[in-house]
Design a protein around this motif. Structure first.
Motif, short mmCIF file in Angstrom:
data_model
loop_
_atom_site.label_atom_id
_atom_site.label_comp_id
_atom_site.label_asym_id
_atom_site.label_seq_id
_atom_site.Cartn_x
_atom_site.Cartn_y
_atom_site.Cartn_z
N ALA A 165 0.82 -1.21 0.00
CA ALA A 165 0.00 0.00 0.00
C ALA A 165 0.85 1.26 0.00
O ALA A 165 0.43 2.31 -0.50
N PHE A 166 2.07 1.14 0.53
CA PHE A 166 2.93 2.32 0.65
C PHE A 166 3.72 2.61 -0.63
O PHE A 166 4.22 3.72 -0.80
N GLN A 167 3.81 1.66 -1.52
CA GLN A 167 4.70 1.78 -2.69
C GLN A 167 4.54 3.09 -3.47
O GLN A 167 5.54 3.73 -3.83
N PRO A 168 3.31 3.54 -3.76
CA PRO A 168 3.19 4.81 -4.51
C PRO A 168 3.82 6.00 -3.79
O PRO A 168 4.33 6.92 -4.42
N TYR A 169 3.77 5.99 -2.46
CA TYR A 169 4.33 7.11 -1.69
C TYR A 169 5.85 7.03 -1.62
O TYR A 169 6.53 8.06 -1.55
N GLU A 170 6.37 5.80 -1.66
CA GLU A 170 7.82 5.63 -1.66
C GLU A 170 8.43 6.26 -2.90
O GLU A 170 9.52 6.86 -2.84
N GLU A 171 7.72 6.17 -4.02
CA GLU A 171 8.21 6.76 -5.26
C GLU A 171 8.26 8.28 -5.18
O GLU A 171 8.99 8.92 -5.93
N ASP A 172 7.48 8.85 -4.22
CA ASP A 172 7.48 10.31 -4.04
C ASP A 172 8.48 10.75 -2.98
O ASP A 172 8.51 11.94 -2.61
N GLY A 173 9.28 9.80 -2.49
CA GLY A 173 10.30 10.15 -1.51
C GLY A 173 9.81 10.22 -0.07
O GLY A 173 10.55 10.70 0.81
N LEU A 174 8.59 9.73 0.19
CA LEU A 174 8.07 9.73 1.55
C LEU A 174 8.52 8.48 2.30
O LEU A 174 8.97 7.51 1.68
N VAL A 175 8.39 8.49 3.62
CA VAL A 175 8.81 7.34 4.44
C VAL A 175 7.63 6.90 5.30
O VAL A 175 6.75 7.71 5.64
N PRO A 176 7.60 5.60 5.68
CA PRO A 176 6.51 5.12 6.54
C PRO A 176 6.68 5.61 7.98
O PRO A 176 7.80 5.77 8.47
N ALA A 177 5.56 5.83 8.63
CA ALA A 177 5.56 6.23 10.03
C ALA A 177 4.28 5.71 10.68
O ALA A 177 3.29 5.45 9.99
N ARG A 178 4.33 5.55 11.98
CA ARG A 178 3.12 5.13 12.70
C ARG A 178 2.78 6.18 13.75
O ARG A 178 3.65 6.60 14.53
#
Length: 348
Positions: free
Chosen positions: A15-28
């Protein structure tokens, strides 16, 4: 701090893959304050605020949410750009007269419904919390705290087990350490549990016992009526040593349900089993002929108080639906209930 210890898995990664391409990182989301959040990331804890677009769209992260953030670790800050899909959520009606949902916690695997074995013990309140727990999609577990203050713990456990079908019930005394290891066994690495209960039932005391030191502030209840005091003022996701995560929540003075039909079906399975035997699928359990619920109450196989608790929650949801969208939505809910009962009737 690694993502797997926070509950990260392959589904979230996809689910995070599209945001990874924008240079974002996962967080909780770990702590929710009035205007911003504390989030856990592989870069450490960061203070975070939502983008203007999220605020404009009415998207508000809840504690436990997985997020896509733009991190600025040198500043100790981040900006929240998106909320990943939730696999579970605890939702209640907003307090007071507002008719909208409020997400209390997200992405929880186990919900600990906490009730104290003191003068404030209330079986009807447990039923209400249990309904919310089942509706959330998490696994409910009931914890009866302050076991050291109860003269007959076994009787109380049996009383709760009689209304909590298929739900584990454990007596706990956090100051003495009784039952703490049992509670800890529900929260292995990567797993998240939430504590739900009224003020003063000992949620923060239990978290401190699980952590192994005084992490959260606690206060004694009032001696005259065992009423709790609001020590916890915000929802907080706590990392346990070598274990999972526990989400502590403030005591809820008001817990009105929101869209909880499935939760009621699961919590009041005994009442529903009698209801599906009524002659009419839309039986109101009043003066209708062939009412199996009234017959069960008369024969003593169903407690009247239990039935009244079930009917109170049903009426509460009916009132909420009518207040939301008027008569059409209320009729649609009644039709869903009639259909569910007709399907259950064919399975008996």
């Amino acid at each position: 701090m690694n993502l797997q210890s926070l509950g990260w898995d392959e589904t979230l990664a996809a689910a995070f893959q599209p945001y990874e391409e924008d240079g974002l990182v996962p967080a909780r989301a770990a702590v929710e304050h009035r205007i911003d959040y504390v989030v856990y990331t592989e870069l450490g804890e960061l203070r975070a605020e939502t983008t203007g677009k999220l605020r404009h769209d009415g998207e508000h992260p809840a504690v436990g949410d997985w997020l896509a953030v733009a991190a600025r670790p040198d500043e100790g800050r981040a900006t929240i750009h998106a909320i990943l899909p939730r696999r579970s959520a605890f939702i209640r009606k907003s307090p007071f007269n507002e008719t909208k949902p409020q997400v209390l916690a997200a992405n929880v695997d186990v919900v600990f419904i906490v009730a104290g074995l003191d003068n404030d013990f209330n079986i009807r309140r447990i039923e209400r919390y249990l309904t919310l727990g089942w509706e959330s999609g998490a696994q409910p577990v009931i914890l009866l705290t302050k076991a050291d203050l109860c003269d007959d713990v076994g009787a109380r456990v049996a009383e709760v087990e009689a209304v909590a079908f298929g739900v584990p019930v454990h007596a706990v005394s956090a100051p003495r350490g009784d039952g703490v290891d049992t509670v800890r066994s529900y929260v292995p690495p990567g797993r998240t549990a939430a504590l739900l209960g009224s003020s003063g039932v000992g949620k923060s005391t239990l978290v401190n016992a699980l952590v192994g030191h005084e992490l959260l502030a606690t206060q004694p209840v009032r001696e005259d009526d065992s009423e709790g005091r609001h020590t916890t003022t915000h929802r907080e996701l706590v990392l346990l040593p070598e274990d999972g995560l526990v989400l502590d929540t403030p005591g809820l003075r008001e817990l009105q349900l929101w869209d909880a039909d499935e939760g009621i079906l699961a919590t009041f399975d005994d009442v529903e089993q009698f209801a599906v035997q009524c002659r009419f699928t839309d039986c109101a359990h009043g003066d209708e002929p062939g009412c199996a619920v009234r017959e069960a109450i008369a024969e003593g196989t169903l407690e009247k108080e239990r039935f009244e608790s079930w009917r109170k929650l049903q009426r509460e949801l009916d009132h909420l639906v009518t207040k939301q969208d008027g008569r059409a939505r209320a009729e649609a809910r009644k039709e869903r209930r009639r259909f569910a009962r007709s399907m259950r009737k064919t399975s008996y």
